[in-house]
Design a protein around this motif. Sequence first.
Motif, PDB file in Angstrom:
ATOM      1  N   ILE A 148      10.875  22.590  74.132  1.00 57.90           N
ATOM      2  CA  ILE A 148      11.018  22.368  72.692  1.00 57.90           C
ATOM      3  C   ILE A 148      10.694  20.920  72.301  1.00 57.90           C
ATOM      4  CG2 ILE A 148      12.706  24.212  72.440  1.00 57.90           C
ATOM      5  CD1 ILE A 148      14.922  22.165  72.335  1.00 57.90           C
ATOM      6  N   GLU A 149      10.509  20.066  73.302  1.00 58.20           N
ATOM      7  CA  GLU A 149      10.087  18.683  73.044  1.00 58.20           C
ATOM      8  C   GLU A 149       8.562  18.573  72.990  1.00 58.20           C
ATOM      9  OE1 GLU A 149      11.668  15.809  72.597  1.00 58.20           O
ATOM     10  OE2 GLU A 149      13.740  16.052  73.267  1.00 58.20           O
ATOM     11  N   SER A 150       7.870  19.658  73.314  1.00 55.76           N
ATOM     12  CA  SER A 150       6.414  19.631  73.425  1.00 55.76           C
ATOM     13  C   SER A 150       5.736  19.568  72.060  1.00 55.76           C
ATOM     14  CB  SER A 150       5.936  20.871  74.183  1.00 55.76           C
ATOM     15  OG  SER A 150       4.526  20.926  74.218  1.00 55.76           O
ATOM     16  N   ASP A 151       4.484  19.142  72.064  1.00 56.41           N
ATOM     17  CA  ASP A 151       3.695  19.112  70.835  1.00 56.41           C
ATOM     18  C   ASP A 151       3.200  20.496  70.454  1.00 56.41           C
ATOM     19  OD1 ASP A 151       4.081  16.426  71.031  1.00 56.41           O
ATOM     20  OD2 ASP A 151       1.996  15.897  71.439  1.00 56.41           O
ATOM     21  N   LYS A 152       3.052  21.372  71.451  1.00 54.75           N
ATOM     22  CA  LYS A 152       2.487  22.695  71.198  1.00 54.75           C
ATOM     23  C   LYS A 152       3.466  23.788  71.612  1.00 54.75           C
ATOM     24  CE  LYS A 152      -2.385  21.388  71.707  1.00 54.75           C
ATOM     25  NZ  LYS A 152      -3.647  21.656  72.433  1.00 54.75           N
ATOM     26  N   ILE A 153       3.472  24.857  70.829  1.00 48.88           N
ATOM     27  CA  ILE A 153       4.322  26.003  71.132  1.00 48.88           C
ATOM     28  C   ILE A 153       3.942  26.576  72.495  1.00 48.88           C
ATOM     29  CG2 ILE A 153       2.837  27.720  70.043  1.00 48.88           C
ATOM     30  CD1 ILE A 153       5.355  29.018  68.907  1.00 48.88           C
ATOM     31  N   ASN A 154       4.914  27.121  73.215  1.00 54.81           N
ATOM     32  CA  ASN A 154       4.679  27.552  74.589  1.00 54.81           C
ATOM     33  C   ASN A 154       5.446  28.829  74.901  1.00 54.81           C
ATOM     34  OD1 ASN A 154       7.493  26.584  75.470  1.00 54.81           O
ATOM     35  ND2 ASN A 154       6.552  24.746  74.573  1.00 54.81           N
ATOM     36  N   ASP A 155       5.125  29.440  76.046  1.00 58.39           N
ATOM     37  CA  ASP A 155       5.708  30.721  76.425  1.00 58.39           C
ATOM     38  C   ASP A 155       7.217  30.640  76.626  1.00 58.39           C
ATOM     39  OD1 ASP A 155       3.250  31.890  76.307  1.00 58.39           O
ATOM     40  OD2 ASP A 155       2.856  31.803  78.456  1.00 58.39           O
ATOM     41  N   ILE A 156       7.693  29.540  77.180  1.00 62.19           N
ATOM     42  CA  ILE A 156       9.137  29.395  77.432  1.00 62.19           C
ATOM     43  C   ILE A 156       9.900  29.482  76.112  1.00 62.19           C
ATOM     44  CG2 ILE A 156      10.959  27.819  78.201  1.00 62.19           C
ATOM     45  CD1 ILE A 156       9.046  26.776  80.304  1.00 62.19           C
ATOM     46  N   PHE A 157       9.410  28.787  75.103  1.00 59.53           N
ATOM     47  CA  PHE A 157      10.066  28.824  73.800  1.00 59.53           C
ATOM     48  C   PHE A 157      10.023  30.227  73.203  1.00 59.53           C
ATOM     49  CE2 PHE A 157       9.352  29.011  69.233  1.00 59.53           C
ATOM     50  CZ  PHE A 157      10.565  28.559  68.771  1.00 59.53           C
ATOM     51  N   ILE A 158       8.848  30.850  73.181  1.00 62.30           N
ATOM     52  CA  ILE A 158       8.707  32.149  72.513  1.00 62.30           C
ATOM     53  C   ILE A 158       9.615  33.189  73.153  1.00 62.30           C
ATOM     54  CG2 ILE A 158       7.130  34.034  71.966  1.00 62.30           C
ATOM     55  CD1 ILE A 158       4.905  32.037  71.711  1.00 62.30           C
ATOM     56  N   LYS A 159       9.716  33.198  74.476  1.00 66.94           N
ATOM     57  CA  LYS A 159      10.554  34.186  75.156  1.00 66.94           C
ATOM     58  C   LYS A 159      12.011  34.077  74.727  1.00 66.94           C
ATOM     59  CE  LYS A 159       7.687  34.778  79.283  1.00 66.94           C
ATOM     60  NZ  LYS A 159       7.557  34.525  80.741  1.00 66.94           N
ATOM     61  N   THR A 160      12.494  32.868  74.536  1.00 63.99           N
ATOM     62  CA  THR A 160      13.887  32.691  74.103  1.00 63.99           C
ATOM     63  C   THR A 160      14.027  32.926  72.598  1.00 63.99           C
ATOM     64  OG1 THR A 160      13.529  30.293  73.921  1.00 63.99           O
ATOM     65  CG2 THR A 160      14.463  31.112  75.965  1.00 63.99           C
ATOM     66  N   PHE A 161      12.993  32.591  71.836  1.00 62.52           N
ATOM     67  CA  PHE A 161      13.035  32.739  70.385  1.00 62.52           C
ATOM     68  C   PHE A 161      13.036  34.214  69.974  1.00 62.52           C
ATOM     69  CE2 PHE A 161      10.860  32.335  66.113  1.00 62.52           C
ATOM     70  CZ  PHE A 161      11.956  31.766  65.477  1.00 62.52           C
ATOM     71  N   LEU A 162      12.599  35.089  70.857  1.00 63.20           N
ATOM     72  CA  LEU A 162      12.550  36.518  70.548  1.00 63.20           C
ATOM     73  C   LEU A 162      13.803  37.259  71.018  1.00 63.20           C
ATOM     74  CD1 LEU A 162       8.802  37.386  71.301  1.00 63.20           C
ATOM     75  CD2 LEU A 162       9.895  37.018  69.068  1.00 63.20           C
ATOM     76  N   LEU A 163      14.849  36.521  71.357  1.00 56.78           N
ATOM     77  CA  LEU A 163      16.114  37.139  71.738  1.00 56.78           C
ATOM     78  C   LEU A 163      17.041  37.194  70.522  1.00 56.78           C
ATOM     79  CD1 LEU A 163      16.801  35.342  75.153  1.00 56.78           C
ATOM     80  CD2 LEU A 163      15.780  37.596  74.786  1.00 56.78           C
ATOM     81  N   LYS A 164      17.718  38.320  70.363  1.00 55.52           N
ATOM     82  CA  LYS A 164      18.636  38.460  69.240  1.00 55.52           C
ATOM     83  C   LYS A 164      19.845  39.268  69.675  1.00 55.52           C
ATOM     84  CE  LYS A 164      18.457  38.645  64.251  1.00 55.52           C
ATOM     85  NZ  LYS A 164      17.561  38.640  63.099  1.00 55.52           N
TER      86      LYS A 164
END
Length: 240
Positions: A148-164
């Motif tokens: 989440i500190e990166s300049d570009k969106i990445n797979d690690i973020f998306i996988k967690t962002f799609l949890l509900k």
Amino acid sequence: MKEGEYIILNNSNQAAIDKFCTDNEYIYRFLPLERLLETMQSGKMVFVSPKKWNDPFDNFLFRQNIKNTKTFMNKLYVLCFTHNSHSWAYWKTYAPEGYCVRLRIKTRDFLSLMLNERNRIWLGKMKYLKETRIVEELQNTIGLKEAIESDKINDIFIKTFLLKRLPFKYEEESRIIVQSYHLDSGIKSKHINLKDIIKDIYLDPRMGKHETIAWKDYLRQFGIPVIKSQLFVDKTIKIH
């Protein structure tokens, strides 16, 4: 597309996009009436920064202390929709004290418009888990802080962002995630000819007769069919 899966919306992924559109001919948006007025009058679809969301799990990652001011998290905008065409829970959630509407959107037409965007865009389906499982995922995902500190969106973020959380499973939610090239004020709008993508507008089943007539008359100018939900209409049932 299964829960937790996602694709990048670009021409190289056309086969995956076609499959999603075939499996999901329509997607749905529930809005309060006042938001519908803004949408119809402006001719815009609105994407919102998760920083503005209320669910503490949905915006958990956006409340972290991020030192990199150029992080993609400051340029991320999301539009949520549902695959659930008719839910009393949605009518109540989006307008607990007023009225709500449902937009039925042609999936292929809408995604075709998004493909013309120059921003980076993802389409993902939510994965519903118990709260304890989500906490475990957040704590045990190696490299999440760095991601989440990166300049570009990445797979690690998306996988967690799609949890509900599991209590929200009735939503059957998917998300369009946009990484903009510009920093906006928490809201990003896209001009769209709404008549091209909205197939009909459903009015709240709680709406009275005269209000229904008035709203149908007003919305007729946009050339989109307007129907009142029949959820509470008394049915004649013959039993023997």
